[in-house]
Design a protein around this motif. Structure first.
Motif, PDB file in Angstrom:
ATOM      1  N   TYR A  25      26.265  57.985  32.026  1.00 51.52           N
ATOM      2  CA  TYR A  25      26.172  59.104  31.086  1.00 51.52           C
ATOM      3  C   TYR A  25      25.716  58.647  29.699  1.00 51.52           C
ATOM      4  O   TYR A  25      24.677  59.082  29.206  1.00 51.52           O
ATOM      5  CB  TYR A  25      27.523  59.807  30.980  1.00 51.52           C
ATOM      6  CG  TYR A  25      27.555  60.886  29.915  1.00 51.52           C
ATOM      7  CD1 TYR A  25      26.839  62.074  30.077  1.00 51.52           C
ATOM      8  CD2 TYR A  25      28.297  60.718  28.743  1.00 51.52           C
ATOM      9  CE1 TYR A  25      26.862  63.060  29.105  1.00 51.52           C
ATOM     10  CE2 TYR A  25      28.331  61.696  27.766  1.00 51.52           C
ATOM     11  CZ  TYR A  25      27.607  62.871  27.955  1.00 51.52           C
ATOM     12  OH  TYR A  25      27.628  63.842  26.974  1.00 51.52           O
ATOM     13  N   ALA A  26      26.491  57.756  29.060  1.00 51.00           N
ATOM     14  CA  ALA A  26      26.205  57.386  27.676  1.00 51.00           C
ATOM     15  C   ALA A  26      24.933  56.558  27.544  1.00 51.00           C
ATOM     16  O   ALA A  26      24.077  56.840  26.708  1.00 51.00           O
ATOM     17  CB  ALA A  26      27.399  56.627  27.085  1.00 51.00           C
ATOM     18  N   THR A  32      24.222  65.507  31.994  1.00 49.74           N
ATOM     19  CA  THR A  32      24.752  66.016  30.733  1.00 49.74           C
ATOM     20  C   THR A  32      26.078  66.722  30.990  1.00 49.74           C
ATOM     21  O   THR A  32      26.421  67.034  32.135  1.00 49.74           O
ATOM     22  CB  THR A  32      23.775  67.003  30.066  1.00 49.74           C
ATOM     23  OG1 THR A  32      23.580  68.135  30.936  1.00 49.74           O
ATOM     24  CG2 THR A  32      22.431  66.351  29.789  1.00 49.74           C
ATOM     25  N   LYS A  35      30.523  69.379  25.239  1.00 49.84           N
ATOM     26  CA  LYS A  35      31.296  68.562  24.307  1.00 49.84           C
ATOM     27  C   LYS A  35      32.779  68.529  24.689  1.00 49.84           C
ATOM     28  O   LYS A  35      33.466  67.530  24.474  1.00 49.84           O
ATOM     29  CB  LYS A  35      31.135  69.087  22.883  1.00 49.84           C
ATOM     30  CG  LYS A  35      29.744  68.856  22.307  1.00 49.84           C
ATOM     31  CD  LYS A  35      29.407  67.370  22.259  1.00 49.84           C
ATOM     32  CE  LYS A  35      28.015  67.125  21.708  1.00 49.84           C
ATOM     33  NZ  LYS A  35      27.655  65.684  21.720  1.00 49.84           N
ATOM     34  N   GLU A  38      33.026  66.117  27.451  1.00 48.63           N
ATOM     35  CA  GLU A  38      32.776  64.791  26.885  1.00 48.63           C
ATOM     36  C   GLU A  38      34.041  64.228  26.257  1.00 48.63           C
ATOM     37  O   GLU A  38      34.384  63.066  26.485  1.00 48.63           O
ATOM     38  CB  GLU A  38      31.669  64.870  25.840  1.00 48.63           C
ATOM     39  CG  GLU A  38      31.222  63.508  25.316  1.00 48.63           C
ATOM     40  CD  GLU A  38      30.048  63.624  24.363  1.00 48.63           C
ATOM     41  OE1 GLU A  38      28.898  63.676  24.844  1.00 48.63           O
ATOM     42  OE2 GLU A  38      30.277  63.680  23.140  1.00 48.63           O
ATOM     43  N   LYS A  39      34.766  65.038  25.520  1.00 49.39           N
ATOM     44  CA  LYS A  39      36.022  64.576  24.916  1.00 49.39           C
ATOM     45  C   LYS A  39      37.063  64.280  25.994  1.00 49.39           C
ATOM     46  O   LYS A  39      37.861  63.333  25.873  1.00 49.39           O
ATOM     47  CB  LYS A  39      36.533  65.599  23.914  1.00 49.39           C
ATOM     48  CG  LYS A  39      35.791  65.567  22.574  1.00 49.39           C
ATOM     49  CD  LYS A  39      36.384  66.529  21.575  1.00 49.39           C
ATOM     50  CE  LYS A  39      35.847  66.268  20.174  1.00 49.39           C
ATOM     51  NZ  LYS A  39      34.396  66.284  20.082  1.00 49.39           N
ATOM     52  N   ARG A  57      29.626  54.806  22.783  1.00 45.93           N
ATOM     53  CA  ARG A  57      28.444  54.692  21.930  1.00 45.93           C
ATOM     54  C   ARG A  57      27.990  53.240  21.806  1.00 45.93           C
ATOM     55  O   ARG A  57      26.817  52.915  22.025  1.00 45.93           O
ATOM     56  CB  ARG A  57      28.742  55.257  20.540  1.00 45.93           C
ATOM     57  CG  ARG A  57      27.571  55.137  19.564  1.00 45.93           C
ATOM     58  CD  ARG A  57      27.938  55.619  18.165  1.00 45.93           C
ATOM     59  NE  ARG A  57      26.806  55.459  17.262  1.00 45.93           N
ATOM     60  CZ  ARG A  57      26.508  54.336  16.628  1.00 45.93           C
ATOM     61  NH1 ARG A  57      27.277  53.258  16.834  1.00 45.93           N
ATOM     62  NH2 ARG A  57      25.466  54.261  15.816  1.00 45.93           N
ATOM     63  N   ASN A 113      20.817  60.441  21.472  1.00 48.24           N
ATOM     64  CA  ASN A 113      21.667  61.190  22.420  1.00 48.24           C
ATOM     65  C   ASN A 113      22.895  60.407  22.873  1.00 48.24           C
ATOM     66  O   ASN A 113      23.194  60.333  24.069  1.00 48.24           O
ATOM     67  CB  ASN A 113      20.841  61.614  23.636  1.00 48.24           C
ATOM     68  CG  ASN A 113      19.640  62.456  23.250  1.00 48.24           C
ATOM     69  OD1 ASN A 113      19.727  63.321  22.387  1.00 48.24           O
ATOM     70  ND2 ASN A 113      18.507  62.188  23.893  1.00 48.24           N
ATOM     71  N   PRO A 115      27.050  59.756  22.928  1.00 49.26           N
ATOM     72  CA  PRO A 115      28.332  60.447  22.712  1.00 49.26           C
ATOM     73  C   PRO A 115      29.024  59.839  21.495  1.00 49.26           C
ATOM     74  O   PRO A 115      28.998  58.627  21.303  1.00 49.26           O
ATOM     75  CB  PRO A 115      29.101  60.161  24.004  1.00 49.26           C
ATOM     76  CG  PRO A 115      28.514  58.890  24.531  1.00 49.26           C
ATOM     77  CD  PRO A 115      27.059  58.925  24.142  1.00 49.26           C
ATOM     78  N   LYS A 116      29.621  60.691  20.684  1.00 45.16           N
ATOM     79  CA  LYS A 116      30.228  60.199  19.452  1.00 45.16           C
ATOM     80  C   LYS A 116      31.517  60.948  19.160  1.00 45.16           C
ATOM     81  O   LYS A 116      31.548  62.184  19.133  1.00 45.16           O
ATOM     82  CB  LYS A 116      29.243  60.349  18.287  1.00 45.16           C
ATOM     83  CG  LYS A 116      29.677  59.660  17.003  1.00 45.16           C
ATOM     84  CD  LYS A 116      28.602  59.770  15.945  1.00 45.16           C
ATOM     85  CE  LYS A 116      29.008  59.042  14.666  1.00 45.16           C
ATOM     86  NZ  LYS A 116      27.957  59.140  13.622  1.00 45.16           N
ATOM     87  N   TRP A 117      32.584  60.199  18.952  1.00 44.13           N
ATOM     88  CA  TRP A 117      33.880  60.728  18.528  1.00 44.13           C
ATOM     89  C   TRP A 117      34.482  59.648  17.630  1.00 44.13           C
ATOM     90  O   TRP A 117      35.324  58.877  18.037  1.00 44.13           O
ATOM     91  CB  TRP A 117      34.749  61.015  19.732  1.00 44.13           C
ATOM     92  CG  TRP A 117      35.901  61.911  19.452  1.00 44.13           C
ATOM     93  CD1 TRP A 117      36.211  62.528  18.271  1.00 44.13           C
ATOM     94  CD2 TRP A 117      36.921  62.319  20.380  1.00 44.13           C
ATOM     95  NE1 TRP A 117      37.343  63.284  18.394  1.00 44.13           N
ATOM     96  CE2 TRP A 117      37.796  63.182  19.678  1.00 44.13           C
ATOM     97  CE3 TRP A 117      37.171  62.053  21.727  1.00 44.13           C
ATOM     98  CZ2 TRP A 117      38.913  63.747  20.290  1.00 44.13           C
ATOM     99  CZ3 TRP A 117      38.272  62.613  22.336  1.00 44.13           C
ATOM    100  CH2 TRP A 117      39.137  63.451  21.621  1.00 44.13           C
TER     101      TRP A 117
END
Length: 250
Positions: A25-26, A32, A35, A38-39, A57, A113, A115-117
């Motif tokens: 995925y990442a 896809t 969100k 994703e979390k 990431r 693109n 993923p970011k948290w």
């Protein structure tokens, strides 16, 4: 018996998080998700990987660099650049930490693109978090271990992510068979991959990096691909890249 069940559970659950969320995925965007999901998988990855959690990431950037520069001096982890497996894994850790803490400049093409948290990654990658996970693992072994030799599994549990990485990044670039002639040393380590959930089909993966199915031949069963198909059917994810089939046996 409890310790062996626990060990097997950590082995496969942490590996699933790596290959499903961080890798397919990442890093490669093979599918896809919303969100919200994703979390959810951020949390799932943290719980299953524990003390060896890696930022999706930072992992994705490092892995993209590996594909772009395989077996060259710019490869963040290659047996071609290291005298032994421990040296390679230390180099991998160094590259990861530099990317994670923005201590190295990364070209924009490797950061698309992702993923970011941010606050969660900061917490999950903290020394305190890793220490608490180690304490939890130790206490679990103290309560459930029935023989001193079972404690030999404890270091593997603590460093499970690094252990998985070493198997693929070292051995799958040194031993195995190939389906495709490539300009690198990537090989398929196992004929039937029951230990690495498709990750040991490394030659196949370097040929078709974005393919959601790492297997190519009939006997190369990728169990995670079938889980991905189920999640796609349930509308948890949406497939972007279809499986690729193209056998060129050397």
């Amino acid at each position: 018996m409890v310790i062996f069940i626990f060990f097997a559970s950590i082995w496969y659950l942490s590996l699933f998080s790596q290959t499903f969320f961080q890798h397919r995925y990442a890093a490669h965007g093979a599918f896809t998700m919303s969100k919200g999901w994703e979390k959810f998988f951020f949390l799932f990855t943290y719980v299953t990987q524990g003390s060896s959690y890696m930022s999706p990431r930072a992992y994705a950037i490092m892995h993209r660099l590996h594909h772009a520069h395989t077996d060259t001096e710019l490869d963040p982890h290659s047996p071609s650049n290291s005298p032994n497996i421990f040296s390679m894994m230390w180099d991998t850790r160094t590259a990861y930490q530099q990317i994670l803490h923005n201590k190295v400049e990364v070209e924009a093409r490797y950061t698309k693109n992702l993923p970011k948290w941010s606050w969660f990654d900061k917490l999950a990658n903290s020394s305190l978090s890793r220490l608490l996970w180690v304490v939890a693992y130790v206490l679990f072994f103290v309560v459930f271990a029935t023989n001193p030799y079972q404690y030999l599994l404890l270091p593997i549990v603590v460093s499970m992510g690094a252990f998985h990485g070493a198997i693929v990044n070292w051995f799958a670039h040194k031993y195995g068979y190939i389906n495709f002639k490539l300009r690198n040393t990537a090989m398929n380590l196992l004929f039937v991959d029951v230990l690495m959930l498709g990750e040991s089909y490394h030659n196949n993966h370097h040929k078709h990096p974005s393919s959601v199915n790492f297997g190519q031949r009939w006997f190369e069963v990728d169990p995670v691909y079938h889980i991905i198909r189920l999640l796609s059917y349930l509308k948890v994810i949406r497939l972007v890249h279809s499986p690729r089939k193209e056998i060129v046996v050397s």
